[in-house]
Design an enzyme around this catalytic site. Sequence first.
Site, PDB file in Angstrom:
ATOM      1  N   LYS A  77     -29.590 -17.627  10.511  1.00 26.32           N
ATOM      2  CA  LYS A  77     -28.858 -17.575  11.775  1.00 26.32           C
ATOM      3  C   LYS A  77     -27.581 -16.743  11.661  1.00 26.32           C
ATOM      4  CE  LYS A  77     -26.372 -21.981  11.084  1.00 26.32           C
ATOM      5  NZ  LYS A  77     -24.999 -21.483  11.151  1.00 26.32           N
ATOM      6  N   ASP A  78     -27.084 -16.575  10.418  1.00 24.92           N
ATOM      7  CA  ASP A  78     -25.872 -15.791  10.195  1.00 24.92           C
ATOM      8  C   ASP A  78     -26.163 -14.331   9.915  1.00 24.92           C
ATOM      9  OD1 ASP A  78     -24.361 -18.142  10.389  1.00 24.92           O
ATOM     10  OD2 ASP A  78     -24.541 -18.547   8.238  1.00 24.92           O
ATOM     11  N   ARG A 122     -21.309 -21.395  21.148  1.00 28.78           N
ATOM     12  CA  ARG A 122     -22.508 -21.919  21.802  1.00 28.78           C
ATOM     13  C   ARG A 122     -22.408 -23.427  21.978  1.00 28.78           C
ATOM     14  NH1 ARG A 122     -26.683 -24.567  19.520  1.00 28.78           N
ATOM     15  NH2 ARG A 122     -25.868 -24.050  17.456  1.00 28.78           N
ATOM     16  N   ARG A 123     -22.116 -24.152  20.897  1.00 30.91           N
ATOM     17  CA  ARG A 123     -22.002 -25.608  20.982  1.00 30.91           C
ATOM     18  C   ARG A 123     -20.850 -26.025  21.887  1.00 30.91           C
ATOM     19  NH1 ARG A 123     -22.727 -25.835  14.495  1.00 30.91           N
ATOM     20  NH2 ARG A 123     -25.007 -25.930  14.419  1.00 30.91           N
ATOM     21  N   ARG A 140     -13.601 -25.288  11.442  1.00 30.99           N
ATOM     22  CA  ARG A 140     -14.198 -24.324  10.520  1.00 30.99           C
ATOM     23  C   ARG A 140     -14.324 -24.964   9.147  1.00 30.99           C
ATOM     24  NH1 ARG A 140     -13.548 -18.991  10.650  1.00 30.99           N
ATOM     25  NH2 ARG A 140     -14.850 -19.172   8.781  1.00 30.99           N
ATOM     26  N   ARG A 146     -16.238 -30.076   6.714  1.00 30.14           N
ATOM     27  CA  ARG A 146     -16.329 -30.610   8.079  1.00 30.14           C
ATOM     28  C   ARG A 146     -16.647 -32.110   8.066  1.00 30.14           C
ATOM     29  NH1 ARG A 146     -20.369 -26.520  10.871  1.00 30.14           N
ATOM     30  NH2 ARG A 146     -20.849 -25.903   8.726  1.00 30.14           N
ATOM     31  N   CYS A 229     -24.690 -13.825  16.508  1.00 31.34           N
ATOM     32  CA  CYS A 229     -24.711 -15.220  16.084  1.00 31.34           C
ATOM     33  C   CYS A 229     -23.494 -16.007  16.558  1.00 31.34           C
ATOM     34  CB  CYS A 229     -24.844 -15.305  14.562  1.00 31.34           C
ATOM     35  SG  CYS A 229     -23.441 -14.628  13.654  1.00 31.34           S
TER      36      CYS A 229
END
Length: 289
Positions: A77-78, A122-123, A140, A146, A229
């Site tokens: 995805k990155d 997006r989230r 981040r 996280r 992305c």
Amino acid sequence: MKVRIAARGSRLSVKQVETVSSYLNSRGYETEFIEVKTRADLFSGTPLHEIGKGVFDKEVNEAVLIGKADLAVHSMKDLSVLPEGLKILATPRRENPSDVLVSDYELQEMPAGSKIGTGSLRRTNFLKVLRPDLQVINLRGNVDTRIRKYLTREYDGIILAEAGLVRLGINVKRYELDVHDFTPEANQGIIAIVGRPHLTELLKELNDEATMTVARAEREVVKVIGGGCHSPLGVLFQMEDDRLTGIASYSNGIRRVSASVSVMDSPEAAGQALGRALLKEMKNAGLIS
């Protein structure tokens, strides 16, 4: 023969490298891990969409181009546009692509004003549509960082990919988010192994064709819509018998639109069809002109 594998130094990246190393070791190859710092590592406090494209992958791929490494391993995805001379050689079988909410509460039960952490535009935008009464705070750092910030109650909940938690063996209370509400980022849950084309045969048995197929379809949608992305776009394809079934969603934080397709076609054609369908919905909703 020694195969040098480049990746970021996060624990998740190292775990993903181990998947490739174990495969190669079992076939008699010695492997060496080459750690690479990327812009995402150097600007860890800046929201990702403000840094630009290629923040996770550019320097890792360059290690292969200059001959410092033979392979580059990424969370797919990155992965942005590949430089000339490199290709995606293999994609092992996909892990669960869904987003999850790590919290004591399901999303609809979160008290108003709760602090939700995410570094994803997006989230963030999807969450603002569903629960505009919640506080979305930039978060981040690698998965471990996280989780630690959540456990020390800097946040009431955090949203991240289920795949990362599974690969790291992290067991925390979490709720899987419906893909129609939180359509995952294109290629979420997929590992991409990048290198020069002559190494394709070396990784042939590690490649999962179904995963490669849906990955190609999802990346085609991103090309049609534009961005990358770090745009507020979610895309998910699945193989259902001989059909490619996909959903794509886009949100500006006020409205969210979605489109879906189910076709018997090439991955590229399926992705283009879904991309065009979403563009139509975006125009109808006034999200683009």
